[in-house]
Design a protein around this motif. Structure first.
Motif, PDB file in Angstrom:
ATOM      1  N   GLU A  88      26.957 107.132  92.371  1.00  0.00           N
ATOM      2  CA  GLU A  88      26.410 107.761  93.575  1.00  0.00           C
ATOM      3  C   GLU A  88      24.884 107.733  93.617  1.00  0.00           C
ATOM      4  N   ASP A  89      24.243 107.282  92.542  1.00  0.00           N
ATOM      5  CA  ASP A  89      22.788 107.098  92.557  1.00  0.00           C
ATOM      6  C   ASP A  89      22.399 105.758  93.180  1.00  0.00           C
ATOM      7  N   THR A  90      23.376 104.934  93.475  1.00  0.00           N
ATOM      8  CA  THR A  90      23.107 103.627  94.073  1.00  0.00           C
ATOM      9  C   THR A  90      22.426 103.787  95.425  1.00  0.00           C
ATOM     10  N   ALA A  91      21.257 103.158  95.573  1.00  0.00           N
ATOM     11  CA  ALA A  91      20.468 103.275  96.801  1.00  0.00           C
ATOM     12  C   ALA A  91      19.221 102.416  96.664  1.00  0.00           C
ATOM     13  N   VAL A  92      18.510 102.286  97.762  1.00  0.00           N
ATOM     14  CA  VAL A  92      17.148 101.756  97.709  1.00  0.00           C
ATOM     15  C   VAL A  92      16.218 102.937  97.460  1.00  0.00           C
ATOM     16  N   TYR A  93      15.374 102.822  96.459  1.00  0.00           N
ATOM     17  CA  TYR A  93      14.455 103.894  96.092  1.00  0.00           C
ATOM     18  C   TYR A  93      13.053 103.560  96.592  1.00  0.00           C
ATOM     19  N   THR A 118      12.887  99.642  96.134  1.00  0.00           N
ATOM     20  CA  THR A 118      13.477  98.852  95.059  1.00  0.00           C
ATOM     21  C   THR A 118      14.942  99.258  94.921  1.00  0.00           C
ATOM     22  N   GLN A 119      15.813  98.256  94.822  1.00  0.00           N
ATOM     23  CA  GLN A 119      17.256  98.515  94.810  1.00  0.00           C
ATOM     24  C   GLN A 119      17.721  98.968  93.430  1.00  0.00           C
ATOM     25  N   VAL A 120      18.472 100.043  93.417  1.00  0.00           N
ATOM     26  CA  VAL A 120      19.138 100.512  92.199  1.00  0.00           C
ATOM     27  C   VAL A 120      20.640 100.485  92.460  1.00  0.00           C
ATOM     28  N   THR A 121      21.367  99.770  91.626  1.00  0.00           N
ATOM     29  CA  THR A 121      22.811  99.676  91.763  1.00  0.00           C
ATOM     30  C   THR A 121      23.451 100.105  90.451  1.00  0.00           C
ATOM     31  N   VAL A 122      24.325 101.096  90.526  1.00  0.00           N
ATOM     32  CA  VAL A 122      25.005 101.617  89.341  1.00  0.00           C
ATOM     33  C   VAL A 122      26.481 101.299  89.476  1.00  0.00           C
ATOM     34  N   SER A 123      26.993 100.532  88.545  1.00  0.00           N
ATOM     35  CA  SER A 123      28.399 100.149  88.583  1.00  0.00           C
ATOM     36  C   SER A 123      29.240 101.106  87.760  1.00  0.00           C
ATOM     37  N   SER A 124      30.471 101.295  88.201  1.00  0.00           N
ATOM     38  CA  SER A 124      31.354 102.254  87.503  1.00  0.00           C
ATOM     39  C   SER A 124      32.145 101.565  86.399  1.00  0.00           C
TER      40      SER A 124
END
Length: 124
Positions: A88-93, A118-124
Motif C-alpha cells: 500500500e506504500d506503492t505510489a509516486v513520491y 519518483t516511483q516507488v513500487t512494493v511487491s507482495s
C-alpha cells in the motif's frame, strides 16, 4: 528553482528504500520541506515533513514508525528513509518546499515548489 527527487524503485514487501530530494536555484534552509505521495486514482496525500532546522518532524499515521524524514541544509537535500515497506506504500513520491502561506503543511496546497516525482513500487 528545481527540486530533484531520486531513489525510487521496485522492492519487496518488508524492504527499504531511501529517497533523496536535492534543491537547486535557491536555498531552502529556512523552509519546511515535505514528502507527499499519489497512487493511481487517489488524491495526493501527505507523508512527512521536517522543520527548517530538522528538529521537528511530522508523519502521516500510515507511515509513522516506518519512515524517517531528515535534511542536510549544507547540501540543500531532504531524505526519506522508508523501512518495512508495504504494498500500500506503492505510489509516486513527490518532495516539496513550503514558503509562508495560509495552508497547513499537511496540505499539498501549502507547498510552493515541487519535484518531478519518483516511483516507488512494493511487491507482495
Amino acid at each position: 528553482v528545481q527540486l530533484q527527487a531520486s531513489g525510487g524503485g521496485l522492492v519487496q514487501a518488508g524492504g527499504s528504500l531511501r529517497l533523496s530530494c536535492a534543491a537547486s536555484g535557491r536555498t531552502f534552509s529556512t523552509n519546511i520541506m515535505g514528502w507527499f505521495r499519489q497512487a493511481p486514482g487517489k488524491e495526493r496525500e501527505f507523508v512527512a515533513a521536517v522543520s527548517w532546522s530538522g528538529g521537528s518532524t511530522y508523519y502521516a499515521d500510515s507511515v509513522k514508525g516506518r519512515f524517517t524524514i531528515s535534511r542536510d541544509n549544507a547540501k540543500n537535500t531532504v531524505f526519506l528513509q522508508m523501512n518495512s515497506l508495504k504494498p500500500e506504500d506503492t505510489a509516486v513520491y513527490y518532495c516539496a518546499a513550503r514558503d509562508w502561506g495560509p495552508y497547513s503543511f499537511y496540505d499539498y496546497k501549502g507547498y510552493d515548489y515541487w519535484g518531478q516525482g519518483t516511483q516507488v513500487t512494493v511487491s507482495s
